[in-house]
Design a protein around this motif. Sequence first.
Motif, PDB file in Angstrom:
ATOM      1  N   UNK A 366       0.830  -1.213   0.000  1.00  0.00           N
ATOM      2  CA  UNK A 366       0.000   0.000   0.000  1.00  0.00           C
ATOM      3  C   UNK A 366       0.862   1.259   0.000  1.00  0.00           C
ATOM      4  N   UNK A 367       1.950   1.247   0.784  1.00  0.00           N
ATOM      5  CA  UNK A 367       2.841   2.408   0.832  1.00  0.00           C
ATOM      6  C   UNK A 367       3.439   2.692  -0.535  1.00  0.00           C
ATOM      7  N   UNK A 368       3.948   1.641  -1.197  1.00  0.00           N
ATOM      8  CA  UNK A 368       4.614   1.834  -2.488  1.00  0.00           C
ATOM      9  C   UNK A 368       3.616   2.211  -3.577  1.00  0.00           C
ATOM     10  N   UNK A 372       3.518   6.167  -2.685  1.00  0.00           N
ATOM     11  CA  UNK A 372       4.610   6.759  -3.473  1.00  0.00           C
ATOM     12  C   UNK A 372       4.249   6.863  -4.959  1.00  0.00           C
ATOM     13  N   UNK A 373       3.871   5.731  -5.577  1.00  0.00           N
ATOM     14  CA  UNK A 373       3.609   5.753  -7.027  1.00  0.00           C
ATOM     15  C   UNK A 373       2.384   6.590  -7.344  1.00  0.00           C
ATOM     16  N   UNK A 551       6.268  14.186   0.819  1.00  0.00           N
ATOM     17  CA  UNK A 551       4.893  14.513   1.185  1.00  0.00           C
ATOM     18  C   UNK A 551       3.951  13.343   0.947  1.00  0.00           C
ATOM     19  N   UNK A 552       4.184  12.595  -0.130  1.00  0.00           N
ATOM     20  CA  UNK A 552       3.339  11.435  -0.429  1.00  0.00           C
ATOM     21  C   UNK A 552       3.478  10.367   0.645  1.00  0.00           C
ATOM     22  N   UNK A 613      -4.077  14.347  -3.156  1.00  0.00           N
ATOM     23  CA  UNK A 613      -5.417  13.977  -3.601  1.00  0.00           C
ATOM     24  C   UNK A 613      -5.437  12.504  -4.014  1.00  0.00           C
ATOM     25  N   UNK A 614      -4.373  12.069  -4.709  1.00  0.00           N
ATOM     26  CA  UNK A 614      -4.305  10.674  -5.142  1.00  0.00           C
ATOM     27  C   UNK A 614      -4.232   9.733  -3.951  1.00  0.00           C
ATOM     28  N   UNK A 615      -3.505  10.133  -2.905  1.00  0.00           N
ATOM     29  CA  UNK A 615      -3.359   9.280  -1.729  1.00  0.00           C
ATOM     30  C   UNK A 615      -4.612   9.325  -0.862  1.00  0.00           C
TER      31      UNK A 615
END
Length: 701
Positions: A366-368, A372-373, A551-552, A613-615
């Motif tokens: 989930x983190x990657x 991040x991606x 930040x992500x 927003x994506x996260x």
Amino acid sequence: MTSEVKIKAGQPQVQKAPVKAEKKEMTVAFIGNPNCGKTTLFNAYTGANLKVANWPGVTVEKVEGAINAHGYHIHLVDLPGTYSLTSYTMEEQVSRNFILSDDVDVIVDVIDASALERNLYLTLQLLELGKPVVVALNMMDIVEKRGMEIDLHRLPEMLGVPVIPVSALKRRGLSVLLHAAVHHKDHVHPDRLIHNHSDHTHHQHNHHSEFAMVYSDAMEDRIDAVRQLLHDKYPDLYNHRWHALKLIERDPEITAKYPVDDVHHVLDRSYETDIITEKYAFIEEIIHEVVVNQASKAAATDSVDRYLTDKWLGIPIFLAIMAIVFFLTFFIGDMVQDSFQGSIDTLSALAEGGLTSLGADDMLISLVCDGIIAGVGGILTFLPNICILFFALAILEDSGYMSRVAYVMNDIMNRLGLSGRAFIPMILGFGCSVPAIMASRALEDKRDRYRTMLVTPFISCSARLPIYILFSGMFFPHNAMIVAYSMYLIGIVVALAALKAMNLFSHEKKENDLLIELPEYKRPSAHTVYVYVWEKIKDYLSRAGTVIFAASILMWFILNFGPAGYGDMADSFGAIIGKAIVPFFAPIGLGYWQICLALIAGISAKEVVVSSFAVLFDGVNINSPAALAALASMMSQGGFTQLNAYCMMLFSLLYIPCAATIATIHAESHSWKWTAFSVCFQIAVAWVLTFVVYQIGSRIF
């Protein structure tokens, strides 16, 4: 010839071969009018990729580099453009202070050969300093295109110093110029002077054999009298004649530093205007003798400027040009964007598949993938649009159009209490607010600088473009370009309205004359455009790999961890923070904790709003049109309409600038109090205007 360059104040660093300690050293300073080609010449010698544009005000502080040539380790200094050594602006003071210091061995006066008459005024002032001067006659190609010729034998005879024709852009004459500088470094007296004057004067000395610039008999008598008084009181002064001229002009700095008694009978008033008039009379004589076929071919620039600088057509043409820029940014950018979207999708799928096959924990996957991606990849998707925007701005700058915008805006800016020159930093703000804030140094008045710094962040920088593309694409798919373009127009209008309000409450009213060079239109240099765009892209990618990356990750952690540990996003620290600030954002149509949190995160860098927003929305794939359409539908069902989306873009345009801009405001103002006021002012303006739009819009729609 080997080189190294050290750029001050955060400029990019370029370094080449190391310098051998045994070599002799000397310092060469490049000085000249704005937009004469100093920085291009500096880049040609050092290999640095400093920003070069066909409008004044690009270099705002001195830049240093070094090369090894002719047995010397030569320090090169690129100084801000200045029209004279009577300094008014901060950047002119930088140039004057360095030229007057003991650090300079040779002054290279870079002259725009196509504007010889204007450039020679500074040249005559430099010659009066009594320091070694070499003239670099740049832009000879424009002279040839006009059908003009310059007598390169007569000009050095009249100036008394070497005059070397060069082309900084095409790198011609560079070795000859450097050789002349090395050879001339110990020449404090002019070379042979040949004037068409009588050798008989009313003075004690024959000044025509000593100085290139000789004034009228009455003025020379006055100069000699003041010079003698200075010599008696300050015998160790290095150039009594130059200091006498400054006293006669009543230069504030020299008058305070070298006061002279019993001079009132000679200096009953300031003679600055008289000296300027006589200098230009001599310049006319030079032009008459050295320029051939001056009027043989009219410049195409004048024909084009009839329309682009017209009182009624200038501003509509500017708005139309910017509309074309945004059409290209969206139309071409969206076509190229598909390939980036596919690459991000593929990378995410490969990462998820690879981590799963390795038996990685769901939290790491989930983190990657979702952190991040999704965050960094979402920003990279907008790279084609950013590239096209910077490419268009580079073309406009290097062609010479941008200074025309300041000219046509002069009347409007005058009504707001500023000159058209104040619009130059605002134009720079379309690219990035940081150099735009720094460019306010070109303004003479401290009050004007502070006002300009206060409103420049309202101009929509490139970092906000991903926000516009995302929300206009989701909620205004058929009018995305128009909606995004409106943000840029609103930014300009709000900045001008804020200046108008400040002017109304100001007790100080003054006239603001505009002195700005309108450079020749020219075909943009491919190298200059490449450097400009590449530097901007590198900065964008650098932020994606540092600030946005961090930040992500941070956003993922605060959205996946809460008081109870790893778990549901609704119980996370992020949800707690977002819900706590919802009451502040609810009246402006942004009362969604995810939106609130994204806006807070955007203070680090405006692109972070998009990556957050994506996260925030469970790692939604903002690179997929289908996923965005589904997300827009989901948000609409939750009450987030087109009006809310427009308010989101409007607030993102006007609220706190990024952390780098805030730091620059403090660095330029040297005041935390003013920096805090700027931040509070921008929040207040953003909230009030967004509140008005949302409340009126919610009653109409």
